[in-house]
Design a protein around this motif. Structure first.
Motif, PDB file in Angstrom:
ATOM      1  N   LYS A 196      54.909  -6.566  19.189  1.00  0.00           N
ATOM      2  CA  LYS A 196      56.053  -6.742  18.247  1.00  0.00           C
ATOM      3  C   LYS A 196      56.089  -5.618  17.508  1.00  0.00           C
ATOM      4  O   LYS A 196      57.217  -4.886  17.710  1.00  0.00           O
ATOM      5  N   SER A 197      55.250  -4.867  16.983  1.00  0.00           N
ATOM      6  CA  SER A 197      55.264  -3.812  16.156  1.00  0.00           C
ATOM      7  C   SER A 197      55.615  -2.660  17.097  1.00  0.00           C
ATOM      8  O   SER A 197      56.601  -1.786  16.653  1.00  0.00           O
ATOM      9  N   ILE A 198      55.295  -2.451  18.115  1.00  0.00           N
ATOM     10  CA  ILE A 198      55.647  -1.176  18.969  1.00  0.00           C
ATOM     11  C   ILE A 198      57.082  -1.365  19.333  1.00  0.00           C
ATOM     12  O   ILE A 198      57.822  -0.566  19.233  1.00  0.00           O
ATOM     13  N   TYR A 199      57.413  -2.637  19.684  1.00  0.00           N
ATOM     14  CA  TYR A 199      58.717  -2.700  20.131  1.00  0.00           C
ATOM     15  C   TYR A 199      59.765  -2.439  18.843  1.00  0.00           C
ATOM     16  O   TYR A 199      60.825  -1.925  19.208  1.00  0.00           O
ATOM     17  N   GLU A 200      59.483  -3.036  17.766  1.00  0.00           N
ATOM     18  CA  GLU A 200      60.334  -2.892  16.663  1.00  0.00           C
ATOM     19  C   GLU A 200      60.446  -1.299  16.130  1.00  0.00           C
ATOM     20  O   GLU A 200      61.365  -0.776  15.808  1.00  0.00           O
ATOM     21  N   ARG A 201      59.270  -0.584  16.084  1.00  0.00           N
ATOM     22  CA  ARG A 201      59.335   0.648  15.615  1.00  0.00           C
ATOM     23  C   ARG A 201      59.727   1.612  16.559  1.00  0.00           C
ATOM     24  O   ARG A 201      60.291   2.699  16.175  1.00  0.00           O
ATOM     25  N   ASN A 202      59.973   1.309  17.966  1.00  0.00           N
ATOM     26  CA  ASN A 202      60.667   2.357  18.728  1.00  0.00           C
ATOM     27  C   ASN A 202      61.649   1.682  19.526  1.00  0.00           C
ATOM     28  O   ASN A 202      62.078   2.121  20.773  1.00  0.00           O
TER      29      ASN A 202
END
Length: 160
Positions: free
Chosen positions: A123-129
């Motif tokens: 989730k964090s990777i998708y949101e940040r990028n």
């Protein structure tokens, strides 16, 4: 009588190697040293190393002892990829393999392809990028994963 050989669930990685990778990932997430994990599981450090490599010569009992020591619970699902698209028993356990999701792989280029992520990490990777996501070329199984993260983790709506 012909006996069908059970084929690995992934073309490029045998089932035990995948299990070994998940065990390693869980141990590292918990910040448990290998020697301590082996002692708690009642096996030698060498056996733990062989388990983490996915060696088939290690007894299933030893695999289960390590899983129990790390709080991992085996399920009889067809594979990690499918489990990532359903209600996985423990979303805090690494179970999303980076290389199975092309957009995730592109967004997390600094990580090894065969690493596993938790729901929170993905989730964090998708949101940040999200600005780098190529939604036109998003494969269906990755779209399902992203929708599940939106539904269960409150991920900002990024699918159009």
């Amino acid at each position: 009588m012909t006996v069908k050989k059970n084929l690995p669930l992934s073309k490029d990685e045998p089932l035990l190697a995948r299990l070994g990778s998940q065990i390693t990932a869980r141990r590292k997430i918990l910040k448990v040293r290998a020697q301590v994990c082996a002692e708690v599981a009642g096996i030698s450090r060498v056996t733990l190393h062989r388990i983490e490599k996915g060696e088939p010569t290690v007894s299933i009992g030893a695999y289960l002892q390590v899983c129990e020591a790390l709080g991992l619970y085996l399920t009889l699902l067809p594979g990690v990829e499918q489990a990532a698209d359903t209600d996985f028993p423990d979303p805090e356990m690494p179970h999303i393999r980076i290389k199975d999701y092309p957009q995730l792989k592109a967004l997390s280029w600094q990580l090894k392809d065969d690493e596993y992520l938790t729901d929170a990490e993905a989730k964090s990777i998708y949101e940040r990028n999200k600005r780098f996501l190529d939604l036109k070329h998003l494969e269906e199984h990755e779209r399902i994963l992203m929708q599940r993260l939106i539904d269960t983790r409150g991920m900002e709506r990024i699918l159009v």
